[in-house]
Scaffold this active site. Structure first.
Site, PDB file in Angstrom:
ATOM      1  N   ASP A  66       0.816  -1.225   0.000  1.00  0.00           N
ATOM      2  CA  ASP A  66       0.000   0.000   0.000  1.00  0.00           C
ATOM      3  C   ASP A  66       0.845   1.268   0.000  1.00  0.00           C
ATOM      4  O   ASP A  66       2.060   1.231   0.179  1.00  0.00           O
ATOM      5  CB  ASP A  66      -0.981  -0.007   1.192  1.00  0.00           C
ATOM      6  CG  ASP A  66      -0.355  -0.509   2.495  1.00  0.00           C
ATOM      7  OD1 ASP A  66       0.885  -0.561   2.585  1.00  0.00           O
ATOM      8  OD2 ASP A  66      -1.115  -0.857   3.413  1.00  0.00           O
ATOM      9  N   ASN A 134      -8.039  -3.578  14.109  1.00  0.00           N
ATOM     10  CA  ASN A 134      -9.394  -3.958  13.686  1.00  0.00           C
ATOM     11  C   ASN A 134      -9.365  -5.111  12.678  1.00  0.00           C
ATOM     12  O   ASN A 134     -10.375  -5.426  12.054  1.00  0.00           O
ATOM     13  CB  ASN A 134     -10.108  -2.744  13.074  1.00  0.00           C
ATOM     14  CG  ASN A 134      -9.384  -2.207  11.852  1.00  0.00           C
ATOM     15  OD1 ASN A 134      -8.344  -2.743  11.453  1.00  0.00           O
ATOM     16  ND2 ASN A 134      -9.918  -1.164  11.249  1.00  0.00           N
ATOM     17  N   HIS A 136      -7.462  -5.172   9.947  1.00  0.00           N
ATOM     18  CA  HIS A 136      -7.142  -4.825   8.546  1.00  0.00           C
ATOM     19  C   HIS A 136      -5.819  -5.453   8.112  1.00  0.00           C
ATOM     20  O   HIS A 136      -4.917  -5.661   8.914  1.00  0.00           O
ATOM     21  CB  HIS A 136      -7.192  -3.314   8.302  1.00  0.00           C
ATOM     22  CG  HIS A 136      -6.059  -2.498   8.833  1.00  0.00           C
ATOM     23  ND1 HIS A 136      -6.221  -1.204   9.278  1.00  0.00           N
ATOM     24  CD2 HIS A 136      -4.736  -2.767   8.984  1.00  0.00           C
ATOM     25  CE1 HIS A 136      -5.051  -0.718   9.665  1.00  0.00           C
ATOM     26  NE2 HIS A 136      -4.145  -1.640   9.511  1.00  0.00           N
ATOM     27  N   GLU A 141      -9.897  -2.306   5.213  1.00  0.00           N
ATOM     28  CA  GLU A 141     -10.603  -2.164   6.491  1.00  0.00           C
ATOM     29  C   GLU A 141     -11.772  -3.156   6.530  1.00  0.00           C
ATOM     30  O   GLU A 141     -12.133  -3.747   5.503  1.00  0.00           O
ATOM     31  CB  GLU A 141     -11.111  -0.718   6.622  1.00  0.00           C
ATOM     32  CG  GLU A 141     -10.016   0.344   6.582  1.00  0.00           C
ATOM     33  CD  GLU A 141      -9.073   0.337   7.809  1.00  0.00           C
ATOM     34  OE1 GLU A 141      -9.322  -0.411   8.777  1.00  0.00           O
ATOM     35  OE2 GLU A 141      -8.074   1.072   7.772  1.00  0.00           O
TER      36      GLU A 141
HETATM   37  C1  F6R Z   1       1.430  -1.837   6.224  1.00  0.00           C
HETATM   38  C2  F6R Z   1       0.033  -2.228   6.285  1.00  0.00           C
HETATM   39  C3  F6R Z   1      -0.768  -2.291   7.553  1.00  0.00           C
HETATM   40  C4  F6R Z   1       0.045  -2.662   8.780  1.00  0.00           C
HETATM   41  C5  F6R Z   1      -0.827  -2.681  10.026  1.00  0.00           C
HETATM   42  C6  F6R Z   1      -0.011  -2.939  11.280  1.00  0.00           C
HETATM   43  O1  F6R Z   1       1.902  -1.836   4.887  1.00  0.00           O
HETATM   44  O2  F6R Z   1      -0.496  -2.497   5.261  1.00  0.00           O
HETATM   45  O3  F6R Z   1      -1.829  -3.182   7.378  1.00  0.00           O
HETATM   46  O4  F6R Z   1       0.617  -3.930   8.596  1.00  0.00           O
HETATM   47  O5  F6R Z   1      -1.501  -1.466  10.174  1.00  0.00           O
HETATM   48  O6  F6R Z   1       0.838  -1.848  11.523  1.00  0.00           O
HETATM   49  P1  F6R Z   1       1.997  -1.960  12.604  1.00  0.00           P
HETATM   50  O7  F6R Z   1       2.975  -2.958  12.110  1.00  0.00           O
HETATM   51  O8  F6R Z   1       2.619  -0.572  12.639  1.00  0.00           O
HETATM   52  O9  F6R Z   1       1.361  -2.366  13.891  1.00  0.00           O
END
Ligand code: F6R
Length: 240
Positions: A66, A134, A136, A141
């Site tokens: 992303d 959540n 994701h 989401e």
């Molecule tokens: C990152 C991504 C997100 C993260 C998720 C966890 O490219 O797509 O889905 O993997 O938000 O974030 P952290 O690792 O900072 O807890």
């Protein structure tokens, strides 16, 4: 789903060995990569292994999950900047073989070309994921359709609020992002999801022991035949 539970350092090192094995067998493998705090220990280990000559990314290709809409790679909060600084500059991957979705796509049709690029490269061999509180995965989401390919998402107020700490004000946090879809992720041949800390324990329980449901995007990974979760004890603490 396979579970590997240990200290963050141990499981990150085990996750790193997956790259050693894969690239040993298939030097031109296609890697799906993630940003965030979770993969940092893994990326540091990959840099170490590469410096020691135990793994080479010289023929590999990478596709990140992303990117924020409107940020280019020179912005220090862009995911391209994150990847360059936390991984790509420390391993022997060729810059032209690294891909992060463009933060300047105009619509979903243009965004979906990323899936076509991945397919043309032979498809993702190993997809790395983190998980949001959540559930994701990427920026998919809750209630993102199972059939989704790379698309533009409007960030929820809570996600923007959570990411505000990295910007000078809430106004500067992008309102939209572009992300691989659930279908894009599910097409990967093999998937690794990493999660650390007590804050992830509840969502890991739903991911592993709940019914697969778009309400918890990561729970859909139960429907994939080759998924391994790498968890520290805190993230695994609510599993029965
Ligand atoms: C990152 C991504 C997100 C993260 C998720 C966890 O490219 O797509 O889905 O993997 O938000 O974030 P952290 O690792 O900072 O807890």
């Amino acid at each position: 789903m396979k579970l590997i539970i240990g200290s963050k350092e141990d499981v990150s090192a085990q996750a790193a060995q997956r790259y050693v094995e894969l690239l040993g067998k298939k030097p031109d493998a296609v890697l799906g990569l993630a940003t965030g705090s979770t993969p940092l220990a893994l990326y540091a280990e990959l840099a170490r292994l590469c410096a020691e000559g135990k793994v080479s990314f010289a023929r590999a290709k990478s596709y990140n999950l992303d990117e924020y809409i409107g940020l280019d790679g020179s912005h220090d909060q862009s995911y391209r900047y994150f990847m360059d600084h936390n991984l790509f500059q420390h391993i022997d991957i060729k810059p032209e073989n690294t891909h992060v979705p463009s933060g300047f796509v105009k619509d979903d049709e243009e965004a979906a070309r990323y899936d076509a690029e991945i397919d043309a490269a032979g498809g993702i061999d190993l997809q790395l994921l983190g998980i949001g509180n959540n559930g994701h995965i990427g920026f998919n989401e809750p209630l993102t359709p199972f059939t989704s390919v790379t698309h533009i998402v409007k960030l929820t107020d809570s996600t923007r609020e959570a990411n505000k700490r990295f910007f000078s004000s809430l106004d500067e946090v992008p309102t939209h992002a572009v992300t691989m879809g659930i279908h894009t992720v599910m097409k990967a041949r093999s998937i690794m999801l990493l999660a650390f800390g007590e804050g992830k324990a509840e969502i890991i329980k739903k991911t592993v022991q709940g019914r697969p449901d778009t309400a918890v995007p990561a729970s859909l990974l139960q429907l994939h035949e080759d998924v391994t979760l790498y968890l520290d004890e805190a993230a695994a603490s609510k599993l029965s």
